[in-house]
Motif scaffolding. Structure first.
Motif, PDB file in Angstrom:
ATOM      1  N   ASP A   1       9.529  11.135  81.067  1.00 37.36           N
ATOM      2  CA  ASP A   1      10.787  10.961  81.807  1.00 37.36           C
ATOM      3  C   ASP A   1      11.875  11.831  81.187  1.00 37.36           C
ATOM      4  OD1 ASP A   1      12.820  10.102  83.419  1.00 37.36           O
ATOM      5  OD2 ASP A   1      12.998   8.107  82.525  1.00 37.36           O
ATOM      6  N   CYS A   2      11.982  13.057  81.685  1.00 36.41           N
ATOM      7  CA  CYS A   2      12.958  13.994  81.136  1.00 36.41           C
ATOM      8  C   CYS A   2      13.137  15.152  82.109  1.00 36.41           C
ATOM      9  CB  CYS A   2      12.476  14.535  79.786  1.00 36.41           C
ATOM     10  SG  CYS A   2      10.973  15.557  79.914  1.00 36.41           S
ATOM     11  N   ASP A   3      14.084  16.017  81.797  1.00 38.21           N
ATOM     12  CA  ASP A   3      14.208  17.288  82.508  1.00 38.21           C
ATOM     13  C   ASP A   3      13.147  18.197  81.910  1.00 38.21           C
ATOM     14  OD1 ASP A   3      14.805  19.893  83.303  1.00 38.21           O
ATOM     15  OD2 ASP A   3      16.962  19.545  83.308  1.00 38.21           O
TER      16      ASP A   3
ATOM     17  N   GLU B   1      13.297  20.753  78.500  1.00 38.04           N
ATOM     18  CA  GLU B   1      12.465  20.529  77.314  1.00 38.04           C
ATOM     19  C   GLU B   1      11.571  21.736  77.039  1.00 38.04           C
ATOM     20  OE1 GLU B   1      12.680  18.162  75.183  1.00 38.04           O
ATOM     21  OE2 GLU B   1      14.158  16.990  76.291  1.00 38.04           O
TER      22      GLU B   1
ATOM     23  N   VAL C   1       8.989  13.004  73.345  1.00 37.20           N
ATOM     24  CA  VAL C   1       9.832  12.623  74.477  1.00 37.20           C
ATOM     25  C   VAL C   1       9.215  11.446  75.230  1.00 37.20           C
ATOM     26  CG1 VAL C   1      10.754  13.390  76.706  1.00 37.20           C
ATOM     27  CG2 VAL C   1      10.801  14.936  74.745  1.00 37.20           C
TER      28      VAL C   1
ATOM     29  N   SER D   1      15.565   7.330  83.681  1.00 41.13           N
ATOM     30  CA  SER D   1      16.560   8.375  83.899  1.00 41.13           C
ATOM     31  C   SER D   1      17.006   8.330  85.355  1.00 41.13           C
ATOM     32  CB  SER D   1      15.961   9.754  83.596  1.00 41.13           C
ATOM     33  OG  SER D   1      14.981  10.090  84.573  1.00 41.13           O
TER      34      SER D   1
END
Length: 262
Positions: A72-74, A78, A102, A226
């Motif tokens: 769960d991130c951009d 990353e 992450v 997020s």
């Protein structure tokens, strides 16, 4: 690099990941890593628009990390943060070191456990996050069940809204398997509750007590998704219609071939 964007897009449409890997490997000899990351972002945005799951799955598969699709991130931010890799293999190793952290960090702070498949993780080097994932799913499921247990006595109708259950790992899996949507009948919820409690190895009467124990021993945060993932899940739920597969407006955002994957 527009000509390469079209070439990669064609390969992805044909599901030819190996050709994409070969092309990127060649591009790494002449272009910087950030340019390649930008290229992949352009291509996947063009193909999948804001379909978070397809974007993650495609990009991570290119680098041999498809088991981390739930991170769960951009993903492009990353990717752009790693040192300049020397090869595809080096890029995969650097990305693994980055994404594994992450992925793991939110498990301890109430973050997302969605879209991770324990069986697939166990067959890869990402196996090391499984204990944290299972513990996080246990915690969030206990909190969700306790939350709905408090809601049940206040209901005035036989249907209940379960969008929060859709946002936890085990909840999404069972609701999806049963073809439910935003609303489910109380009778169906009680069956799901019983099934989830059995999966966790907890007696139904002990859910509140277990919740209190977890609060004492750790923080009580859960479902801390997020904004991007939360919007995707909301869109997914909406696509299913109010009552799931029996709704005439039902249209899953997760492809049929992925139906058993998560």
């Amino acid at each position: 690099m527009i000509e390469f964007a079209e070439e990669i897009k064609d390969y992805l449409v044909q599901d030819n990941i190996q050709a994409v890997q070969t092309l990127i490997s060649d591009l790494m000899k002449s272009y910087g890593w950030k340019e390649i990351v930008s290229l992949l972002k352009t291509v996947t945005t063009s193909l999948y628009r804001k379909h978070l799951l397809k974007t993650h799955k495609t990009v991570l598969t290119i680098f041999g990390l498809s088991e981390l699709v739930g991170v769960d991130c951009d993903i492009f931010a990353e990717m752009g943060s790693i040192p300049e890799p020397e090869s595809m293999e080096h890029a995969s190793d650097l990305l693994f070191d980055n994404f594994i952290q992450v992925a793991r960090s939110p498990f301890c702070s109430g973050g997302s456990t969605l879209f991770f498949d324990v069986t697939k993780l166990s067959a890869t080097r990402s196996v090391l996050i499984i204990p944290d994932l299972i513990e996080a799913r246990y915690r969030e499921t206990i909190f969700i069940l306790s939350e709905y247990d408090q809601l049940l006595p206040t209901l005035t109708k036989d249907w209940m809204e379960v969008s929060r259950l859709w946002r936890c790992g085990y909840g999404l899996r069972i609701l999806k398997a049963r073809n439910h949507g935003l609303m489910i009948h109380v009778k169906d919820y009680k069956e799901i509750r019983k099934s989830l409690a059995k999966q966790l190895g907890v007696n139904l009467e002990q859910i509140a007590r277990e919740r209190n124990r977890l609060i004492r021993e750790s923080n009580s945060e859960f479902l801390q998704l997020s904004h991007e993932l939360d919007v995707f899940i909301l869109s997914y739920i909406v696509s299913l219609g109010v009552i799931g597969k029996f709704d005439p407006k039902y249209k899953s955002l997760i492809d049929p071939e992925d139906s058993d994957e998560f």
